[in-house]
Design a protein around this motif. Sequence first.
Motif, PDB file in Angstrom:
ATOM      1  N   ASN A 181      34.341  66.150  36.170  1.00 57.50           N
ATOM      2  CA  ASN A 181      34.989  66.752  37.337  1.00 57.50           C
ATOM      3  C   ASN A 181      34.063  66.586  38.542  1.00 57.50           C
ATOM      4  OD1 ASN A 181      36.837  68.117  38.923  1.00 57.50           O
ATOM      5  ND2 ASN A 181      37.057  69.826  37.495  1.00 57.50           N
ATOM      6  N   TYR A 182      34.579  66.926  39.719  1.00 59.39           N
ATOM      7  CA  TYR A 182      33.794  66.813  40.937  1.00 59.39           C
ATOM      8  C   TYR A 182      32.899  68.041  41.094  1.00 59.39           C
ATOM      9  CZ  TYR A 182      36.804  62.899  42.070  1.00 59.39           C
ATOM     10  OH  TYR A 182      37.460  61.704  42.025  1.00 59.39           O
ATOM     11  N   ARG A 183      31.673  67.807  41.508  1.00 60.46           N
ATOM     12  CA  ARG A 183      30.699  68.886  41.648  1.00 60.46           C
ATOM     13  C   ARG A 183      29.852  68.664  42.905  1.00 60.46           C
ATOM     14  NH1 ARG A 183      33.354  70.895  38.237  1.00 60.46           N
ATOM     15  NH2 ARG A 183      32.717  71.867  36.249  1.00 60.46           N
ATOM     16  N   GLU A 184      29.256  69.759  43.376  1.00 54.66           N
ATOM     17  CA  GLU A 184      28.281  69.699  44.451  1.00 54.66           C
ATOM     18  C   GLU A 184      26.914  70.053  43.887  1.00 54.66           C
ATOM     19  OE1 GLU A 184      29.068  72.074  47.860  1.00 54.66           O
ATOM     20  OE2 GLU A 184      30.962  71.086  48.313  1.00 54.66           O
ATOM     21  N   PHE A 185      25.886  69.320  44.342  1.00 50.02           N
ATOM     22  CA  PHE A 185      24.526  69.567  43.880  1.00 50.02           C
ATOM     23  C   PHE A 185      23.621  69.702  45.102  1.00 50.02           C
ATOM     24  CE2 PHE A 185      26.743  67.087  40.705  1.00 50.02           C
ATOM     25  CZ  PHE A 185      26.458  67.760  39.528  1.00 50.02           C
ATOM     26  N   ARG A 186      22.855  70.775  45.104  1.00 49.67           N
ATOM     27  CA  ARG A 186      21.908  70.971  46.198  1.00 49.67           C
ATOM     28  C   ARG A 186      20.742  70.007  46.018  1.00 49.67           C
ATOM     29  NH1 ARG A 186      20.002  76.815  48.527  1.00 49.67           N
ATOM     30  NH2 ARG A 186      18.078  76.154  49.571  1.00 49.67           N
ATOM     31  N   VAL A 187      20.473  69.202  47.037  1.00 50.52           N
ATOM     32  CA  VAL A 187      19.500  68.118  46.915  1.00 50.52           C
ATOM     33  C   VAL A 187      18.106  68.655  46.586  1.00 50.52           C
ATOM     34  CG1 VAL A 187      18.377  66.221  48.154  1.00 50.52           C
ATOM     35  CG2 VAL A 187      20.833  66.600  48.418  1.00 50.52           C
ATOM     36  N   SER A 188      17.747  69.809  47.121  1.00 52.28           N
ATOM     37  CA  SER A 188      16.408  70.352  46.874  1.00 52.28           C
ATOM     38  C   SER A 188      16.187  70.708  45.410  1.00 52.28           C
ATOM     39  CB  SER A 188      16.179  71.593  47.745  1.00 52.28           C
ATOM     40  OG  SER A 188      17.119  72.611  47.440  1.00 52.28           O
ATOM     41  N   ARG A 189      17.266  70.839  44.623  1.00 48.95           N
ATOM     42  CA  ARG A 189      17.145  71.168  43.204  1.00 48.95           C
ATOM     43  C   ARG A 189      17.279  69.948  42.305  1.00 48.95           C
ATOM     44  NH1 ARG A 189      21.386  76.234  43.381  1.00 48.95           N
ATOM     45  NH2 ARG A 189      20.212  77.553  44.837  1.00 48.95           N
ATOM     46  N   MET A 190      17.440  68.787  42.913  1.00 51.61           N
ATOM     47  CA  MET A 190      17.557  67.542  42.159  1.00 51.61           C
ATOM     48  C   MET A 190      16.177  66.918  41.990  1.00 51.61           C
ATOM     49  SD  MET A 190      20.966  66.132  44.149  1.00 51.61           S
ATOM     50  CE  MET A 190      20.883  64.510  43.433  1.00 51.61           C
ATOM     51  N   MET A 191      15.834  66.574  40.764  1.00 55.85           N
ATOM     52  CA  MET A 191      14.521  65.985  40.478  1.00 55.85           C
ATOM     53  C   MET A 191      14.693  64.681  39.713  1.00 55.85           C
ATOM     54  SD  MET A 191      12.471  69.430  39.304  1.00 55.85           S
ATOM     55  CE  MET A 191      13.638  69.699  37.977  1.00 55.85           C
ATOM     56  N   HIS A 192      13.686  63.822  39.853  1.00 52.47           N
ATOM     57  CA  HIS A 192      13.677  62.523  39.156  1.00 52.47           C
ATOM     58  C   HIS A 192      14.965  61.749  39.433  1.00 52.47           C
ATOM     59  CE1 HIS A 192      11.291  65.319  36.382  1.00 52.47           C
ATOM     60  NE2 HIS A 192      10.390  64.602  37.032  1.00 52.47           N
ATOM     61  N   ILE A 193      15.333  61.669  40.699  1.00 54.09           N
ATOM     62  CA  ILE A 193      16.549  60.945  41.087  1.00 54.09           C
ATOM     63  C   ILE A 193      16.335  59.453  40.863  1.00 54.09           C
ATOM     64  CG2 ILE A 193      18.137  60.457  42.968  1.00 54.09           C
ATOM     65  CD1 ILE A 193      17.241  63.112  44.230  1.00 54.09           C
ATOM     66  N   THR A 194      17.202  58.866  40.020  1.00 49.30           N
ATOM     67  CA  THR A 194      17.014  57.469  39.622  1.00 49.30           C
ATOM     68  C   THR A 194      18.319  56.695  39.758  1.00 49.30           C
ATOM     69  OG1 THR A 194      15.385  58.199  37.984  1.00 49.30           O
ATOM     70  CG2 THR A 194      16.218  55.943  37.794  1.00 49.30           C
ATOM     71  N   PRO A 195      18.338  55.620  40.546  1.00 46.00           N
ATOM     72  CA  PRO A 195      19.522  54.748  40.561  1.00 46.00           C
ATOM     73  C   PRO A 195      19.597  53.969  39.254  1.00 46.00           C
ATOM     74  CG  PRO A 195      17.784  53.844  41.950  1.00 46.00           C
ATOM     75  CD  PRO A 195      17.293  55.173  41.487  1.00 46.00           C
ATOM     76  N   THR A 196      20.769  53.895  38.659  1.00 43.01           N
ATOM     77  CA  THR A 196      20.918  53.287  37.330  1.00 43.01           C
ATOM     78  C   THR A 196      21.233  51.793  37.394  1.00 43.01           C
ATOM     79  OG1 THR A 196      23.284  53.801  37.245  1.00 43.01           O
ATOM     80  CG2 THR A 196      21.747  55.482  36.423  1.00 43.01           C
TER      81      THR A 196
END
Length: 304
Positions: A181-196
């Motif tokens: 489903n569609y979700r919103e994520f606060r960027v400050s709580r996102m870690m180890h952001i990796t393009p696949t």
Amino acid sequence: MKLERLLSIIIKLLNNEVLSASRLAEEFQVSSRTIYRDIEAICAAGIPVVSYQGTNGGFGIIEGYKFDKSLMDSYDISNLLTVLGSLSSIFEDHEIEHTTDKLKLLDTSGGNKSLLIDLKSHGKEPNSLTGLRKAIREKEVVRFDYVSNKNEFTSREIEPVQLLYKFRNWYLYGYCRERRNYREFRVSRMMHITPTQETFLQNHEIKHDSTYSYPDLEMFEDVVIWVGPDSLVKGLDYFQNASKIMNNDGSMTFTLSVYQPLHANWLISILLGFGSGVKIIEPVEMQLILKNEARKIIEIYGDV
């Protein structure tokens, strides 16, 4: 590509007095000979480009040449330039810069800005935002670890759709493969952001309206907070929407409406940051909550 380069050269010449062929060649990653051919094409299109000789020589638009500035008034253009300039400082987006250059042609304010917006941050968000925006444009799946409101760690794979700025924070909106489903994520709580490097084909619908649902007004209560004279600046920064009463001793009393204040952990965290510079007046139950949290802090440093 040539047409875009020609348009960009015209815009730059209209915004600058004189630009050398070598400078233009370096910026557009072409040879000086190509720039000379571009200038000939621009002249053939009726744009009066002239050549200036000497050490500071180069190409420029003939003095007195007018560009149609009737599309928008100076107030509209100035506001657009302010917003685009702030976005450009975050994303380092050359397309935004080109748009800004075009709008400068229509700006008659003389560079006098009555509004300044600075969205830059000293934290990790700008680099994250640039990578996320790139993933959105290239329709690339991103993977990251996320910390929820309940301090729970999860790993997510998202088909990113949109970046949102609201409530003074950046959010990523996209299709979560785990939740389907569609979700919103606060960027400050996102870690180890990796393009696949995996792309998705689906054209997700962009979110036009905020889906934030406001809680029942009956669940809001007034919280009355005393802030000491030495903490007034912090109080005014954090509680800017509260009603305020200045006291004779230099302190200030703030009254703010809070949703379920006895469960508002965000407010407890803020109040603890004031140290002894703040005191809860109402509701009295919050006094005990703060007292218990203070005890826990003391226990952590019990061996000191």
